[in-house]
Design a protein around this motif. Sequence first.
Motif, PDB file in Angstrom:
ATOM      1  N   UNK A 467     -37.384  88.931 -75.397  1.00 45.30           N
ATOM      2  CA  UNK A 467     -38.212  87.772 -75.726  1.00 45.30           C
ATOM      3  C   UNK A 467     -38.822  87.161 -74.484  1.00 45.30           C
ATOM      4  N   UNK A 468     -40.051  86.715 -74.653  1.00 48.85           N
ATOM      5  CA  UNK A 468     -40.728  85.916 -73.636  1.00 48.85           C
ATOM      6  C   UNK A 468     -41.126  84.593 -74.283  1.00 48.85           C
ATOM      7  N   UNK A 469     -40.600  83.494 -73.765  1.00 50.32           N
ATOM      8  CA  UNK A 469     -40.843  82.176 -74.341  1.00 50.32           C
ATOM      9  C   UNK A 469     -41.451  81.273 -73.282  1.00 50.32           C
ATOM     10  N   UNK A 470     -42.667  80.797 -73.547  1.00 46.44           N
ATOM     11  CA  UNK A 470     -43.349  79.846 -72.664  1.00 46.44           C
ATOM     12  C   UNK A 470     -43.393  78.492 -73.344  1.00 46.44           C
ATOM     13  N   UNK A 471     -42.894  77.470 -72.653  1.00 49.57           N
ATOM     14  CA  UNK A 471     -42.831  76.131 -73.222  1.00 49.57           C
ATOM     15  C   UNK A 471     -43.471  75.133 -72.278  1.00 49.57           C
ATOM     16  N   UNK A 472     -44.408  74.351 -72.813  1.00 49.40           N
ATOM     17  CA  UNK A 472     -45.005  73.238 -72.073  1.00 49.40           C
ATOM     18  C   UNK A 472     -44.662  71.968 -72.827  1.00 49.40           C
ATOM     19  N   UNK A 473     -43.961  71.049 -72.155  1.00 49.25           N
ATOM     20  CA  UNK A 473     -43.480  69.850 -72.826  1.00 49.25           C
ATOM     21  C   UNK A 473     -43.580  68.649 -71.908  1.00 49.25           C
ATOM     22  N   UNK A 474     -44.364  67.672 -72.340  1.00 48.74           N
ATOM     23  CA  UNK A 474     -44.473  66.387 -71.642  1.00 48.74           C
ATOM     24  C   UNK A 474     -44.713  66.564 -70.143  1.00 48.74           C
ATOM     25  N   UNK A 475     -45.643  67.421 -69.782  1.00 51.85           N
ATOM     26  CA  UNK A 475     -46.033  67.579 -68.385  1.00 51.85           C
ATOM     27  C   UNK A 475     -45.252  68.614 -67.614  1.00 51.85           C
ATOM     28  N   UNK A 476     -44.226  69.206 -68.208  1.00 52.90           N
ATOM     29  CA  UNK A 476     -43.474  70.259 -67.542  1.00 52.90           C
ATOM     30  C   UNK A 476     -43.636  71.557 -68.312  1.00 52.90           C
ATOM     31  N   UNK A 477     -43.434  72.667 -67.628  1.00 54.99           N
ATOM     32  CA  UNK A 477     -43.549  73.969 -68.289  1.00 54.99           C
ATOM     33  C   UNK A 477     -42.442  74.886 -67.798  1.00 54.99           C
ATOM     34  N   UNK A 478     -42.067  75.825 -68.646  1.00 51.70           N
ATOM     35  CA  UNK A 478     -41.022  76.782 -68.288  1.00 51.70           C
ATOM     36  C   UNK A 478     -41.285  78.095 -68.985  1.00 51.70           C
ATOM     37  N   UNK A 479     -40.790  79.170 -68.379  1.00 49.21           N
ATOM     38  CA  UNK A 479     -40.879  80.503 -68.965  1.00 49.21           C
ATOM     39  C   UNK A 479     -39.492  81.120 -68.965  1.00 49.21           C
TER      40      UNK A 479
END
Length: 720
Positions: A467-479
Amino acid sequence: MTIRESIFPSHPCRRHPLYVGMLLALILPAAAVHSATADPAVDSDQKKEVAQLGSIVVSAPDYVPKETNGAAKSNVPLIETPQSVTVITRDQIDLLDWQNLSQVVRYTSGVIGENYGPDPRYDWLTLRGFYPPEYIDGLQAPIGSVSNVGVDLYGFQNVEVLKGPSSTLYGLSPPGGIVNLTSRRPEAQFSGELQAQYGSYANTQLAADFTGPLDADGRFLGRITALWFDKGTQAHGVDTDRYYIAPALTWVISPETNLTWLSYFQHDDVYGDGGGFLPIYGVDAPNPLGRVPTSTNLGEPDYNHFDRDQYGVGYDFNHKFNDDWRFEQNLKYFSSDVKIKQIYGAGLASNADGSLNYGLVNRYNFPFNENVKSFNVDSRVEGKIVSGSVKQDLLVGLDYRRYTDDSEFGFAVAPPLDLFHPVYGNIGTPPAQLFPYVNEVQKQTGLYVQDQIKIDRLVVTLGGREDNVNTASSGTSSTNNKFTYHAGLNYLFDGGIAPYVSYATSFQPTPGADYDKNLFKPSEGNQVEAGIKYQPSLGPGKSLLFTAAAYDLTQKNVLTADPAHLFFSVQTGEVEVKGIELEAVARFNETWSFNAAYTYTDSEVTKATDASLGKELVQVPKQMLSALVDYTQQEGSLAGLGGSLGMRYVGKSYGDSFNQFPAPSVVLWDATVHYNLDKWVMQLNVANLFDKEYLSRCSSTSQCFYGLRRAANFTITRKF
């Protein structure tokens, strides 16, 4: 109190007679559809079985499940699945009048519902210690701050409870498992029903379901499912309305190819509900002024409002290349828009000297809006490979999901309310401004492979997923990139006995960051499970399925309090859940039906920096036991008359992570009387037969919730 806790109550709605007219307008044309001369949708073995049953009053031929689709993303016999799976069929749902997921799991092992008492908005489940995410037709539903969407159960053919880690096929999910609902689909032979129901708390409901061919050649098959209800709850001044409609169309492009368009639309209005949030004094602790009635509503009947519009639109496509290889694709776009205005209880007020005022309750005003949208597509190729005595069922798939969650909230202090003699109408000053709560965009792509290898009686199941999960939340991002896998072994003995053993892993992204602004890693789960399944061939009209499972699962990277920085968390926590689950379902000659389940669960927080260390998980009873028997008379003038009696024991559980607020054990009884007369079905269903007053949970001294009191519903159905 956290923001999530403050949106966890229950609510109801107002009536819209216009919907009834719309429902009938959609149904009546479908009722005129003529029957096809052939019925490719009916299995030939099932036809033989029905013929051999002769004059028996057939009311639930599919009561006992034989296959699962959710556990393997293809139809697989349950005894060949190295995982504990419960399939609740439409026959069970109809016979026992279960109307939501919380009720459906009453006679299922390993899972408990109704965690916040009766809630007309959502279905609160705990599965092996965790909140299971809800899937619809194998695709994750538009869940936001709550792990389910409260979609009406009438629109679905069955419910599958997949216990234990399921990330290998479904991606991010907790180690406890998932719940999948399968939509009603068009059929090649005309059938239908019209249904009316009336019951406790002014429950008024109309429903209809019709399916059949739309043309003489049977190339196009249609289905329309619709429901409208107006209900109250046991809380004073609460009213709930719902209308639901699910059109479906199948295009049989060729004998090898078909496309099914699936959709559902649901609107909910819940008026006046304070959601429970009762003070512990008078509910689970002494109050010198008396016991708080179960009808107590600490909200505002003319102000509180829960408004939700949700829908899902998409298709299932499958193409058969030859006898061995096929391609399938499921696609759906989901949307859920929720608007909440809510005043609710906040614990007892204090007197001038600081002592508790046992007759006055503080209140808060909490508006909350949430909009969730999700696009899901799952494409897979399935093939059969035979090499000598070795047979393989190979599955290769790629799924993609784009998910957005936008929410906002406000907060204000509302005027207090008399606990025992409430006078409504004083709402104070509502919040003038709403503030962002969650603003998240998540993209998930998963490539998965599963191979089921059969060598004589031995069945080996292997699966892996990246799995590859990219998350952008409230000004922050993570992969996050994560590999999960499972491995299982079944052996099929003569007589339908199949022991198995399996190992599986899971992962679930964890939003947020620590004090040093390091983004949290996903939590990880793993489980070892061993069990036995028994499904013998008993002859026409007789079905039995028994399962037993023992498991040990662990979740790591759990958030726990940061001992050095107040209001922050570190990711050093760990929990362990061990259990034994027994379950049986049987049906004999359309006369006797049996459901039974036993659950033993030992849950513990094994690593933590606060007082939760060594404590049990929230809402996880150590023991549960349930049993139900149903009988239908098959001879004489009373043929078709029957009834059932069920018992449910729920052991003590804790409503908070520090185990300060236990909910005592409770025994509840359910009963049904039903009568099948030609094409008419009449039934009276009573839950909590002896009207037991009991505590569902207390999360704190200000957040207590009663369980459902006695509820009786009379339903009349006309089959076509």
